[in-house]
Design a protein around this motif. Structure first.
Motif, short mmCIF file in Angstrom:
data_model
loop_
_atom_site.label_atom_id
_atom_site.label_comp_id
_atom_site.label_asym_id
_atom_site.label_seq_id
_atom_site.Cartn_x
_atom_site.Cartn_y
_atom_site.Cartn_z
N UNK A 83 118.48 61.87 46.73
CA UNK A 83 117.26 62.80 46.72
C UNK A 83 116.14 62.26 45.97
N UNK A 84 116.12 60.67 45.90
CA UNK A 84 115.17 60.06 45.05
C UNK A 84 114.97 58.85 46.15
N UNK A 85 113.79 58.89 46.51
CA UNK A 85 113.44 57.52 47.51
C UNK A 85 113.60 56.16 46.98
N UNK A 86 114.25 55.44 47.72
CA UNK A 86 114.41 54.06 47.25
C UNK A 86 115.55 53.97 46.15
N UNK A 87 115.98 55.00 45.75
CA UNK A 87 117.09 54.80 44.64
C UNK A 87 118.36 54.37 44.97
N UNK A 88 119.09 53.62 44.22
CA UNK A 88 120.28 53.23 44.50
C UNK A 88 121.06 53.44 43.20
N UNK A 89 122.65 53.15 43.25
CA UNK A 89 123.56 53.34 42.06
C UNK A 89 124.41 52.13 42.25
N UNK A 90 125.21 51.87 41.06
CA UNK A 90 126.00 51.01 41.15
C UNK A 90 127.67 51.54 41.46
N UNK A 91 128.34 50.65 41.64
CA UNK A 91 129.89 51.00 41.60
C UNK A 91 130.29 51.50 40.54
N UNK A 92 129.92 50.70 39.18
CA UNK A 92 130.47 50.97 37.86
C UNK A 92 129.60 52.35 37.47
N UNK A 93 128.65 52.93 37.88
CA UNK A 93 127.91 53.87 37.49
C UNK A 93 128.60 55.10 38.34
N UNK A 94 128.95 55.06 39.54
CA UNK A 94 129.61 56.02 40.14
C UNK A 94 131.24 56.26 39.36
N UNK A 95 131.86 55.05 39.22
CA UNK A 95 132.94 55.07 38.62
C UNK A 95 132.93 55.94 37.14
N UNK A 96 132.00 55.58 36.43
CA UNK A 96 132.03 56.19 35.13
C UNK A 96 131.71 57.64 35.25
N UNK A 97 130.81 58.06 36.26
CA UNK A 97 130.31 59.30 36.45
C UNK A 97 131.39 60.31 36.99
N UNK A 98 132.28 59.76 37.95
CA UNK A 98 133.23 60.52 38.58
C UNK A 98 134.20 60.94 37.13
N UNK A 99 134.70 59.99 36.64
CA UNK A 99 135.59 60.24 35.35
C UNK A 99 134.98 61.23 34.47
N UNK A 100 133.92 61.19 34.00
CA UNK A 100 132.97 62.07 33.08
C UNK A 100 132.95 63.46 33.77
N UNK A 101 132.85 63.54 35.07
CA UNK A 101 132.43 64.96 35.54
C UNK A 101 133.92 65.63 35.65
N UNK A 102 134.88 64.71 36.16
CA UNK A 102 136.24 65.31 36.46
C UNK A 102 137.04 65.48 35.29
N UNK A 103 136.91 64.77 34.15
CA UNK A 103 138.08 64.66 33.19
C UNK A 103 139.34 64.10 33.37
N UNK A 104 139.04 63.38 34.52
CA UNK A 104 140.20 62.60 35.11
C UNK A 104 139.93 60.90 34.69
N UNK A 105 140.76 60.32 33.79
CA UNK A 105 140.53 59.13 33.44
C UNK A 105 141.54 57.98 34.16
#
Length: 188
Positions: free
Chosen positions: A35-57
């Motif tokens: 939802x942000x034009x030309x935005x990207x994210x990294x594998x590490x950012x996704x990995x950290x975020x899914x752990x933070x949001x889910x509470x599964x480490x």
């Protein structure tokens, strides 16, 4: 230090359970990026975020599990008729999509792309599809243009600037480089 996969409450979970828990969170993270034009994210950012949001480490290395999570995202996007959200995920160091991008092509019934830059151009086009589909903020009225991830774009620009300029031909008689006209000012 704890090993394996576990809930913050302390209960152990299997790798498969963790991946199943993380995949919807990864999908949501990528929707936000789309939802942000030309935005990207990294594998590490996704990995950290899914752990933070889910509470599964996990103590497992990112490269040992992120592909399984993003594979679930690829299949969900395909099944829902959404563009391939995983095109928004790039390596931190070079700005390229990973080898798992082949699953995007496979789901779309397309042959694998062996050439790195062809794969990156495909991913850039897929990212544009994401920005358009999810009505990204900042999307130009003309629908926007595909773009390489910023880190990769900068590397390509640097490479172009440092590439030697083609040398113009030389006069066959005196060896001096010919002007744009192609006529030697000394010999003709």
């Amino acid at each position: 230090m704890r090993r394996g996969y576990w809930r913050e409450s302390g209960d152990a979970v299997s790798a498969e359970e963790a991946w199943d828990i993380w995949a919807p969170h990864a999908y949501d993270v990528l929707l936000e990026v789309a939802r942000r034009y030309h935005a990207v994210t990294t594998y590490g950012e996704v990995g950290k975020e899914v752990q933070d949001r889910s509470g599964v480490r996990t103590s497992a290395l990112l490269q040992n599990w992120i592909g399984s999570v993003l594979g679930r995202v690829v299949r969900r996007a395909h099944n829902q008729g959404h563009p391939p959200l995983t095109a928004l995920v790039v390596h931190k160091d070079d700005g390229k999509v990973g080898v798992g991008y082949a699953e995007v092509l496979q789901m779309a019934g397309q042959p694998p792309v062996e050439d790195d830059m062809q794969r990156e151009r495909h991913a850039a086009s897929a990212r544009l599809d994401c920005y358009r589909y999810f009505e990204a903020s900042g999307l130009p009225a003309d629908g926007g243009q595909p773009a390489l991830a910023p880190r990769l774009e900068e590397a390509v620009r640097r490479q172009r600037r440092s590439a030697p300029q083609p040398r113009r031909p030389s006069c066959p008689r005196c060896g001096i480089q010919l002007p744009v006209s192609g006529a030697c000012g000394y010999c003709d």
